[in-house]
Write an enzyme that holds these catalytic residues in place. Sequence first.
Site, PDB file in Angstrom:
ATOM      1  N   HIS A 137       0.869  -1.178   0.000  1.00 46.47           N
ATOM      2  CA  HIS A 137       0.000   0.000   0.000  1.00 46.47           C
ATOM      3  C   HIS A 137       0.912   1.236   0.000  1.00 46.47           C
ATOM      4  CE1 HIS A 137      -2.839   2.945   1.717  1.00 46.47           C
ATOM      5  NE2 HIS A 137      -3.810   2.102   1.440  1.00 46.47           N
ATOM      6  N   LYS A 238     -10.613  -0.178  10.224  1.00 46.30           N
ATOM      7  CA  LYS A 238     -10.720  -1.382   9.397  1.00 46.30           C
ATOM      8  C   LYS A 238     -11.097  -2.606  10.225  1.00 46.30           C
ATOM      9  CE  LYS A 238      -7.146   0.197   6.166  1.00 46.30           C
ATOM     10  NZ  LYS A 238      -7.878   0.544   4.941  1.00 46.30           N
TER      11      LYS A 238
HETATM   12  C1  LIG Z   1      -2.423  -2.801   3.661  1.00 43.56           C
HETATM   13  C2  LIG Z   1      -2.751  -1.402   4.085  1.00 43.56           C
HETATM   14  N1  LIG Z   1      -1.793  -0.639   4.613  1.00 43.56           N
HETATM   15  C3  LIG Z   1      -2.029   0.612   5.024  1.00 43.56           C
HETATM   16  C4  LIG Z   1      -3.283   1.171   4.908  1.00 43.56           C
HETATM   17  C5  LIG Z   1      -3.487   2.567   5.388  1.00 43.56           C
HETATM   18  O1  LIG Z   1      -4.417   2.634   6.408  1.00 43.56           O
HETATM   19  P1  LIG Z   1      -4.911   4.044   6.919  1.00 43.56           P
HETATM   20  O2  LIG Z   1      -5.387   4.785   5.721  1.00 43.56           O
HETATM   21  O3  LIG Z   1      -5.999   3.734   7.875  1.00 43.56           O
HETATM   22  O4  LIG Z   1      -3.745   4.714   7.567  1.00 43.56           O
HETATM   23  C6  LIG Z   1      -4.313   0.410   4.346  1.00 43.56           C
HETATM   24  C7  LIG Z   1      -5.674   0.930   4.163  1.00 43.56           C
HETATM   25  O5  LIG Z   1      -6.014   1.745   3.376  1.00 43.56           O
HETATM   26  C8  LIG Z   1      -4.040  -0.901   3.923  1.00 43.56           C
HETATM   27  O6  LIG Z   1      -4.981  -1.664   3.372  1.00 43.56           O
END
Ligand SMILES: Cc1ncc(COP(=O)(O)O)c(C=O)c1O
Lengths: 422, 161
Positions: A137, A238
């Site tokens: 991500h 999540k």
């Molecule tokens: C694998 C992964 N890492 C990081 C994130 C980032 O999460 P957040 O936007 O809640 O910081 C997400 C979600 O969007 C994710 O699915």
Amino acid sequence: MSPLDVAKLRADFPLLSRTVRDNRPLVYLDSGATSQRPRQVLDAERAFLEQHNAAVHRGAHQLAEEATDAYESARARIAAFVGARPNEVVFTKNATEGINLVAYSLGNASIGAVDAYAAARFALGPDDEIVVTEMEHHANLVPWQELCRRTGATLRWFGVTSAGRLDLDDDPISEHTKLVAFSHQSNVLGTVNPVKELVARARAVGALVLLDACQSVPHSPVDLAELGVDFAVFSGHKMLGPSGIGVLYGRAELLAAMPPFLTGGSMIELVRMEGSTYAPPPQRFEAGVPMTSQAVGLAAAVDYLNSIGMATVAEHERELTEAALVRLADVPGVRIVGPTELVSRGGAVSFLVEGVHAHDVGQVLDDRGVAVRVGHHCAWPLHRRFGVAATVRATFAVYNTLHEVDALVDGVRAAQTFFGVG
Amino acid sequence: MRLSQMYQEIILDHYRNPHGAGLREPFDAESFQINPTCGDEVTLRVALKRDSTGEPVVADISYYALGCSISQAATSMLTDLVVGCTVADSMHIVGAFKHMVQGRGAVEPDEDVLGDAVAFAGVAKYPARVKCALLGWMAYQDAVARAVEAPAGPSQNGAGR
Ligand SMILES: Cc1ncc(COP(=O)(O)O)c(C=O)c1O
């Protein structure tokens, strides 16, 4: 294992019974982006705010005591949920902030802004390397690109095979590696990565390991201490909890040695005009008045998940994933991007529909009340790896049903019909 | 129902058979635009000429686009509408198109100005798709700005945003 009564459980989630787009029952298959919250979480936040709200770790009045107790109790329950000790859990805004916290802490060590011991231990320079993977991500990629830019270190990465697995044979880890950062479960492919194998390889060269557990902690039992990682992050929103709160897990000994990221009130030990010293972790990394009702809400989410049992959650989502993979495979012209077998695989099912752009598939699904994500899902390099700009992604949570998987598959067929490719 | 409002037949026609697709020479300026939420992209070139009064006129628009039906069809329709127009008139059309698709469904489109592009009025009700409809149009606006700044200049890629 007790079978899950999903219908009963869904009654806890008020939002799931609403309709969308002219009275279509909502089929929510976007929990990988954000999950819905049960009443128990909403009630916990409200009860806290109606009875105990105060600034935590400040003030000596009764409310301040109660709020601090609620906040620290939340920390302890959340820590236990992932096999950690309370002082190893730092509350952040979200997982993204947790990763940035580590990146900036290492960056601060690199510019010598702290004591010599920490600087020597965590500093990065032009000879050093950070290893990530091509399936990350953006949250677990861009902060490392930036840290490399600031310190002169080099970013390297594991590639991804066409089956959607890490290419472990082409290993970028070397004696130059200072940190290995990777996702536990891919938010696009569903792939569950071999944490212990990667930890062993990192250990062999003395590198630290950061695990992005955003897509694993909400869906399966995770014991961070047992996995042996140094750091891990996940987001409350999540995992049936509130937004505005995430967790950075760090091994106690590491957090104790690391320089702070954000500085200010609540994170200090002693402040003089000439300079300051810092509180022990986790307070060192929680500058300012923290999110409090969110911590309480996240602890309620953890209690809720515990009451179901994470093994039951995982088993239920496995059934949904299997059904989605099998039923989508039955539709001519649909190609799954990611592993098609259930081994080391979680419930993110991304796919392409030949002849219909992902946005257009998503629009037809939306018209039928089915909420999925379309696009690159913040994993642009991964999409480039597969030669596509966008995919359709269905993600599951404990409240989804097999009937909803059918709604997805029917919607995909409808999209093919609508665009004349079926 | 709502789907057919958004995907009007004329939009699907342009999507299946895009007008003016492909990258051609000569051209005066090029723009590369990307939709960061979905990764869709377009590379668009404009070639200008002067009419008898010396006014700049759009001689050709050529493009390579990766994207959904809405973005492809909107770019295709753009070429129908503005090739042959003076640059000034084309900007008027671009303004009307933006006004319509950003209008949340509350803007009554002017068919005299927008022609077949009034079909995109339905997109205005879907905020997430507005960027799709505008991708090629923003590329056009950017390319024209470059062409007018540096009339005979070499091609330049616009910084994708
Ligand atoms: C694998 C992964 N890492 C990081 C994130 C980032 O999460 P957040 O936007 O809640 O910081 C997400 C979600 O969007 C994710 O699915």
